[in-house]
Write an enzyme that holds these catalytic residues in place. Structure first.
Site, PDB file in Angstrom:
ATOM      1  N   CYS A   1     -15.912  -3.989   3.349  1.00 54.52           N
ATOM      2  CA  CYS A   1     -15.103  -2.925   3.952  1.00 54.52           C
ATOM      3  C   CYS A   1     -15.597  -1.545   3.524  1.00 54.52           C
ATOM      4  O   CYS A   1     -16.240  -1.379   2.492  1.00 54.52           O
ATOM      5  CB  CYS A   1     -13.632  -3.085   3.556  1.00 54.52           C
ATOM      6  SG  CYS A   1     -13.326  -2.849   1.790  1.00 54.52           S
ATOM      7  N   CYS A   2     -15.299  -0.578   4.363  1.00 57.62           N
ATOM      8  CA  CYS A   2     -15.369   0.833   3.995  1.00 57.62           C
ATOM      9  C   CYS A   2     -14.043   1.417   4.449  1.00 57.62           C
ATOM     10  O   CYS A   2     -13.024   0.717   4.400  1.00 57.62           O
ATOM     11  CB  CYS A   2     -16.585   1.531   4.598  1.00 57.62           C
ATOM     12  SG  CYS A   2     -16.753   1.351   6.390  1.00 57.62           S
ATOM     13  N   ALA A   3     -13.989   2.660   4.873  1.00 55.88           N
ATOM     14  CA  ALA A   3     -12.702   3.218   5.294  1.00 55.88           C
ATOM     15  C   ALA A   3     -12.253   2.597   6.620  1.00 55.88           C
ATOM     16  O   ALA A   3     -11.185   1.985   6.717  1.00 55.88           O
ATOM     17  CB  ALA A   3     -12.798   4.730   5.413  1.00 55.88           C
TER      18      ALA A   3
END
Length: 447
Positions: free
Chosen positions: A400-402
């Site tokens: 994940c990232c944002a």
């Protein structure tokens, strides 16, 4: 310097204890710092007081309710006690680097506060009643060098934040509880001795947190190795956030002419300035995120306005999308998860430098912080790919990232190629596109 347990992944092997430094050398380093800091404090603090006393335009910021604050003469004792803790905190350290970082915090708070006292002097308006006995003596000594001018940001409060943080790691149990109570008394005493007005407290706390952020306990100094970014996109983003910081600062200054409440804009101004510094070349280390996704207290509080905006941005872009999608063999791609969204996975590979691991998440969390909207470097991608490959053998993985659109998508695409699950980068992109989640992969990722 020993790392706290919270700075390591839960399943990481314990680091070998570093050899303890000889204490006489630590004391000597602290004594040398004190020999510089003490006279420098009295010289600069006194100069700012003298300069303000010669001006006839020194104003004040006082809320009406402050007139109800009682004068408690005995609180001059906790007020004065910060001087004792100032010196002891330097002398009682585990390493010379610990002494240097604490002294750096002291010096930062002093330089910024004195600059504010000179540029924007304020005066205390309450006239203290006559006192006798020990409180009377302490007030007399205080009045001998401290005039009613050096107000916001309160240097007393800034130093209190720094010293409180220094000891909260060292004192536990009853001693820790007593320390928090005594620090509360020190903080309250700036009001009950009629030495400061309320506005001085939050501005002083903000300064103290900035000093803690600038010289963190364990992580890399945010300005270490700074080199102005050559990436045009990074420079544009740095200018964008710098403009936002400037507008917030201007709003705070202009709005303060109408109401002191506008000074709250100093908080987002500082947060945006720090983010601008990250894009200018400092990188993700400004967020002070540890290997297991947590952030320092100073980072958590200072950058709260920015993180609030980042979370709102995540909601706006992904509220109608699934939290994550399976890409291949138990590896999923998604947005930054809530605790409930993260717990079904065995491991979370977190690439969002700006967001903090959600409270309550009990799974294995591997944080490899990257800056939003910039393509990750080849080294960073390789490190993330290796982390995915290792975690995938132990169970389901969320990368994940944002938003789950760029950083994490780039890393998952590279993992697909590196692991043989896609023959070419184009096939990897096609596989991500077929999964039904919007992704925006940069083709010009730096080496």
């Amino acid at each position: 310097m020993d790392l706290p347990a919270s700075a390591l992944p839960r399943d990481a092997p314990a680091l070998p204890a570093l050899p303890r430094e000889p204490y006489p050398g630590i004391v000597l380093r602290a004594a040398l710092w004190l020999a510089f800091l003490a006279p420098f404090f009295y010289a600069t603090y006194g100069f700012a007081n003298w300069l303000a006393s010669r001006r006839d335009d020194v104003g004040s910021i006082v809320f009406g309710w402050e007139h109800g604050i009682p004068f408690l003469a005995w609180t001059i004792a906790p007020y004065w006690s910060i001087n004792l803790f100032y010196g002891l905190s330097l002398l009682l350290n585990n390493s010379k680097s610990g002494v240097d970082r604490l002294a750096g915090r002291y010096l930062t708070a002093q330089l910024v506060a004195v600059a504010c006292f000179i540029l924007f002097p304020l005066t205390a308006t309450f006239v203290r009643p006559q006192t006798s006995g020990l409180p009377g003596f302490l007030f007399a000594v205080l009045g001998g060098f401290d005039k009613p001018f050096n107000q916001a940001p309160s240097l007393h409060i800034a130093l209190l934040v720094i010293i409180w943080d220094h000891w909260r790691y060292r004192l536990t149990g009853i001693a820790g509880f007593a320390w928090h109570v005594w620090c509360f008394l020190i903080g309250a005493s700036v009001l009950t001795t009629w030495q400061h007005h309320f506005i001085d407290i939050p501005t002083g706390a903000l300064l103290g947190l900035f000093a803690l952020w600038l010289f963190p306990r364990n992580s890399e100094l945010p300005f270490t190795g700074f080199r102005l970014s050559a990436d045009p996109k990074a420079r544009r983003l740095a200018l964008f956030y710098a403009l936002g910081a400037s507008l917030a600062l201007t709003g705070a200054a202009a709005g303060a002419l109408v109401s002191a409440l506008w000074l709250i804009l100093l908080w987002p101004a500082l947060a945006l300035a720090i983010v601008a510094f990250a894009y200018a070349g400092a990188g993700a280390k400004v967020f002070q995120k540890t290997a297991d996704g947590r952030v320092s207290l100073a980072s958590r509080l200072l950058l709260w306005p920015y993180r609030l905006g980042a979370k709102a941005n995540v909601w706006a872009w992904t509220r109608k999308l699934p939290a994550h999608i399976v890409i291949a063999d138990g590896v999923s791609l998604g947005r930054f998860p809530t605790t409930a969204e993260a717990d079904p996975f065995g491991t979370v590979i977190d690439l969002a430098g700006e967001l903090e691991r959600p409270r309550g998440a009990s799974i294995r969390w591997v944080s490899l912080p990257m800056v939003d909207l910039l393509p990750p470097s080849r080294e960073a991608r390789a490190q993330a790919v290796a982390a995915i490959e290792a975690a995938q053998k132990q169970g389901a993985v969320l990368v994940c990232c944002a938003l789950g659109f760029q950083r994490s998508a780039a890393v998952v695409a590279e993992w697909l190629v590196a692991s043989g699950r896609a023959a070419t980068p184009d096939q990897a992109r096609g596989k991500l596109a077929a999964a039904g989640r919007p992704v925006h992969l940069c083709t010009d990722a730096p080496a």
